[in-house]
Design an enzyme around this catalytic site. Structure first.
Site, mmCIF file in Angstrom:
data_model
loop_
_atom_site.group_PDB
_atom_site.id
_atom_site.type_symbol
_atom_site.label_atom_id
_atom_site.label_comp_id
_atom_site.label_asym_id
_atom_site.label_seq_id
_atom_site.Cartn_x
_atom_site.Cartn_y
_atom_site.Cartn_z
ATOM 1 N N GLU A 1 27.670 50.651 42.714
ATOM 2 C CA GLU A 1 26.855 51.850 42.455
ATOM 3 C C GLU A 1 27.026 52.142 40.972
ATOM 4 O O GLU A 1 28.037 52.708 40.555
ATOM 5 C CB GLU A 1 27.360 53.029 43.297
ATOM 6 C CG GLU A 1 27.178 52.876 44.788
ATOM 7 C CD GLU A 1 25.719 52.954 45.210
ATOM 8 O OE1 GLU A 1 24.873 53.376 44.400
ATOM 9 O OE2 GLU A 1 25.418 52.552 46.342
ATOM 10 N N GLU B 1 21.764 54.433 29.117
ATOM 11 C CA GLU B 1 22.045 55.646 29.888
ATOM 12 C C GLU B 1 22.640 56.690 28.933
ATOM 13 O O GLU B 1 23.652 56.430 28.279
ATOM 14 C CB GLU B 1 23.033 55.309 31.000
ATOM 15 C CG GLU B 1 23.275 56.466 31.955
ATOM 16 C CD GLU B 1 24.276 56.096 33.051
ATOM 17 O OE1 GLU B 1 25.287 55.445 32.745
ATOM 18 O OE2 GLU B 1 24.047 56.489 34.213
ATOM 19 N N CYS C 1 24.291 60.049 37.833
ATOM 20 C CA CYS C 1 23.692 58.707 37.768
ATOM 21 C C CYS C 1 22.208 58.797 38.059
ATOM 22 O O CYS C 1 21.433 57.961 37.612
ATOM 23 C CB CYS C 1 24.387 57.785 38.754
ATOM 24 S SG CYS C 1 24.454 58.452 40.426
ATOM 25 N N LYS D 1 40.897 54.858 44.357
ATOM 26 C CA LYS D 1 41.353 55.056 42.973
ATOM 27 C C LYS D 1 40.363 55.999 42.294
ATOM 28 O O LYS D 1 39.263 55.604 41.933
ATOM 29 C CB LYS D 1 41.371 53.705 42.234
ATOM 30 C CG LYS D 1 42.410 53.606 41.156
ATOM 31 C CD LYS D 1 42.155 54.150 39.803
ATOM 32 C CE LYS D 1 41.019 53.853 38.949
ATOM 33 N NZ LYS D 1 40.819 54.962 37.968
HETATM 34 P P1 NAD Z 1 33.650 53.988 34.296
HETATM 35 O O1 NAD Z 1 32.987 52.683 34.533
HETATM 36 O O2 NAD Z 1 34.204 54.261 32.962
HETATM 37 O O3 NAD Z 1 34.867 54.194 35.313
HETATM 38 C C1 NAD Z 1 34.680 54.172 36.703
HETATM 39 C C2 NAD Z 1 35.991 53.867 37.371
HETATM 40 O O4 NAD Z 1 36.357 52.524 37.077
HETATM 41 C C3 NAD Z 1 37.159 54.735 36.922
HETATM 42 O O5 NAD Z 1 37.914 55.087 38.040
HETATM 43 C C4 NAD Z 1 37.945 53.799 36.007
HETATM 44 O O6 NAD Z 1 39.295 54.101 35.919
HETATM 45 C C5 NAD Z 1 37.717 52.470 36.689
HETATM 46 N N1 NAD Z 1 37.925 51.285 35.858
HETATM 47 C C6 NAD Z 1 37.863 51.185 34.505
HETATM 48 N N2 NAD Z 1 38.094 49.912 34.129
HETATM 49 C C7 NAD Z 1 38.299 49.196 35.254
HETATM 50 C C8 NAD Z 1 38.560 47.824 35.530
HETATM 51 N N3 NAD Z 1 38.653 46.922 34.560
HETATM 52 N N4 NAD Z 1 38.693 47.442 36.815
HETATM 53 C C9 NAD Z 1 38.576 48.333 37.821
HETATM 54 N N5 NAD Z 1 38.322 49.641 37.623
HETATM 55 C C10 NAD Z 1 38.188 50.066 36.356
HETATM 56 O O7 NAD Z 1 32.584 55.064 34.748
HETATM 57 P P2 NAD Z 1 32.709 56.635 34.586
HETATM 58 O O8 NAD Z 1 32.532 56.937 33.140
HETATM 59 O O9 NAD Z 1 33.899 57.127 35.308
HETATM 60 O O10 NAD Z 1 31.444 57.159 35.402
HETATM 61 C C11 NAD Z 1 30.191 57.312 34.856
HETATM 62 C C12 NAD Z 1 29.294 56.170 35.261
HETATM 63 O O11 NAD Z 1 29.233 56.096 36.672
HETATM 64 C C13 NAD Z 1 27.867 56.356 34.808
HETATM 65 O O12 NAD Z 1 27.358 55.136 34.319
HETATM 66 C C14 NAD Z 1 27.141 56.760 36.067
HETATM 67 O O13 NAD Z 1 25.766 56.477 36.066
HETATM 68 C C15 NAD Z 1 27.881 55.970 37.085
HETATM 69 N N6 NAD Z 1 27.717 56.552 38.419
HETATM 70 C C16 NAD Z 1 26.962 55.870 39.329
HETATM 71 C C17 NAD Z 1 26.751 56.412 40.575
HETATM 72 C C18 NAD Z 1 25.928 55.672 41.601
HETATM 73 O O14 NAD Z 1 26.013 56.022 42.764
HETATM 74 N N7 NAD Z 1 25.131 54.690 41.243
HETATM 75 C C19 NAD Z 1 27.308 57.646 40.915
HETATM 76 C C20 NAD Z 1 28.055 58.321 39.972
HETATM 77 C C21 NAD Z 1 28.262 57.753 38.723
#
Ligand code: NAD
Length: 515
Positions: free
Chosen positions: A249, A376, A283, A176
């Site tokens: 992650e 963050e 991240c 997804k």
């Molecule tokens: P987000 O948490 O808003 O969304 C991530 C994903 O989760 C999206 O695909 C979203 O549609 C989905 N999602 C949203 N609500 C959900 C739910 N209730 N159940 C299941 N899935 C759901 O994050 P984002 O804004 O897309 O990404 C940025 C964040 O990701 C930052 O905090 C960044 O640090 C983190 N990130 C971490 C890593 C790592 O490897 N640690 C890598 C890249 C990004």
């Protein structure tokens, strides 16, 4: 790709259900560049059911056969590198060069996982201890179906860190992608479906949070989530209902320490790249820099000078557009909060934000109560903090609920690195750990748990199995009620010999010390 089935229309049939549509918008121009269906819970369940079937044949392939399949997909992606890089750049807002670098990094991981799986998952013989008539083996088996939920900041590189390793370990995957970058996800899977000989080994389900939530409840064998800490907690709560194991992650607030014996120019240049690349939407972005007071002024001057050379916008820019107006809002809020509490912006600042484009900000006089130091930021902001000693730098670097990446500069940086509470540290560099495919990637605390990349990343998507195989009989069989007379005494004697003060125990203790 999961396709919503529309029932045949006709005078007697009920009207077809309206398929909701998700539009993909280019952040740099506001232009709609494509649309995808919003997959319902039923679509997600159907995709998982198809994956379940595919996982049987995929999991039954030999490592060499899976390697060959994944190499075919890797070649198809490499052939489509221009198209992929362009799509990443348009959909995410990053400059074309960054799109191409991302394709390169993603393919490095696919390549590594494909070639490495057989070695990483080879059966291990372990000591049988007293059971000398046994053979003991640890083996690794595919889980079945893995759900992967991805973010938008590195729309191909980040999910590939889970997808490639899960596939190489013999699982089918339902992916997804983020609702902000669905087209990249669709393209990735389209090329997989054309390259892999078994259908539905990798599928995509598009949509926003509810589609992701449906995947958590669709009966996958593991859910690999990459995204914000807040959503990660929701995902974990949902998965707890079915005891679905999770890999998390999550976000970061990566510290960088610059010791007084560091090469100031090199550290400053690296800091600017580490904090600003991908407009700070990584991240593992450098989000806090602790600098020894003796070199602080020189370091700040050099950082400001380097930031002055950074070009924002345009195809040849170093920084592109922020991916979403929401993220721009968070960065603005952090900058305004910091300045209200006494920080000074030496470059950029909240006023320098124009639409989705943000000029990088160097912040000094920051204090630990500011949002920019606690939460963050995920934007092009460089807070620099003066410290009196390395001990203070380490203490303050560790005073965060996050613990993803980190960086240390200095002649003794390697030793300092071990004191940082984080999943990863670059020594005299930034972010390098993410480019070394054999190194495990992941965090501690609110940055999550579990590891992608490297051998750890392959094993993450397996079930570990212990097998004890009796190869010949001995008169004293511990797994039997037929115990000869005197067994109790013999065991008591063995306890003393092996674990008390008997000769065997003393010899073992001595050997342990010598080892
Ligand atoms: P987000 O948490 O808003 O969304 C991530 C994903 O989760 C999206 O695909 C979203 O549609 C989905 N999602 C949203 N609500 C959900 C739910 N209730 N159940 C299941 N899935 C759901 O994050 P984002 O804004 O897309 O990404 C940025 C964040 O990701 C930052 O905090 C960044 O640090 C983190 N990130 C971490 C890593 C790592 O490897 N640690 C890598 C890249 C990004």
């Amino acid at each position: 790709m999961a396709v919503t089935t529309v029932p045949p229309s006709g005078p007697t049939s009920t009207p077809p259900p309206r398929t909701e549509i998700l539009k993909s918008i280019a952040p740099a121009t506001g232009e709609v560049i494509g649309e995808v269906p919003v997959c319902s819970a039923a679509d997600v369940q159907a995709a998982v059911a198809r994956a379940r079937v595919a996982s049987v044949s995929w999991g039954a392939l030999s490592y060499a056969e899976r390697e060959e399949e994944l190499v075919r997909w890797r070649r198809a992606l490499a052939e489509a590198a221009d198209e992929l890089a362009d799509l990443i750049s348009r959909e995410n807002g990053k400059p074309p060069l960054d799109g191409m670098v991302e394709v390169f990094m993603a393919l490095s991981h696919l390549d590594h996982a494909a070639h490495r799986a057989a070695k990483a998952l080879r059966p291990e013989k372990v000591s049988t201890g007293l059971l000398a008539n046994f053979r003991a083996t640890v083996t690794y088996h595919p889980l079945g179906v893995v759900g992967v939920i991805g973010p938008w900041n590195y729309p191909i590189f980040t999910p590939m860190g889970s997808i490639a390793y899960a596939l190489a370990a013999g699982n089918a995957v339902v992916f997804k992608p983020s609702e902000l970058t669905p087209l990249v996800g669709v393209k990735l899977v389209e090329l997989a479906q054309r390259s892999l000989s078994i259908p539905n080994v990798l599928q995509v389900v598009t949509g926003a949070g509810p589609t992701g939530a449906a995947l958590c409840k669709a009966g996958v064998d593991k859910l690999a989530f990459t995204g914000s800490t807040a959503t990660g907690k929701r995902v974990m709560a949902a998965c707890s209902e079915t005891l679905t194991p999770v890999l998390m992650e999550l976000g970061g607030k990566d510290p960088m320490i610059v010791a007084e014996d560091a090469d100031v120019d090199a550290a400053a240049e690296a800091a600017v790249f580490g904090a600003l690349t991908n407009t700070g939407q990584a991240c593992i972005s450098i989000e806090r820099i602790y600098v020894a007071e003796s070199i602080y002024d020189r370091f700040v001057d050099k950082v400001v000078a380097e930031v002055g050379k950074v070009k924002v916008g345009g195809d040849d820019g170093h920084l592109g557009a922020m991916t979403s107006p929401q993220q721009v809002g968070i960065v603005k809020d952090h900058l305004e909060d910091a300045v209200r509490r006494g920080a000074r912006a030496l470059t950029g600042g909240a006023e320098a934000i124009s639409g989705n484009f943000i000029q990088p900000t160097v912040l000094v006089d920051v204090t630990d109560d500011m949002k920019v130091m606690k939460d963050e930021t995920f934007g092009p902001v460089i807070p620099i903090i003066k410290v009196r000693s390395t001990d203070e730098a380490v203490r303050r670097a560790n005073e965060s609920s996050f613990g993803l990446g980190s960086a240390v500069f200095g002649k003794h940086a390697r030793a300092i690195a071990d004191r940082i509470r984080a999943g990863m540290t670059s020594v005299n560099s930034v972010m390098a750990f993410s480019a070394i495919t054999a190194l495990p990637f992941g965090g501690v605390g609110e940055s999550g748990f579990g590891r992608i990349h490297g051998d750890h990343g392959i094993r993450e998507f397996t079930r570990t199995k212990a097998t004890a195989e009796q190869i010949f009989n001995l008169p004293m069989n511990m797994m039997s009620f037929k115990t000869p007379k005197g067994t109790n005494e013999r065991i008591r004697g063995m306890i003393k010999q092996l674990f008390g003060t008997g000769a065997v125990a003393r010899a073992k203790d001595l050997l342990g010390k010598l080892r």
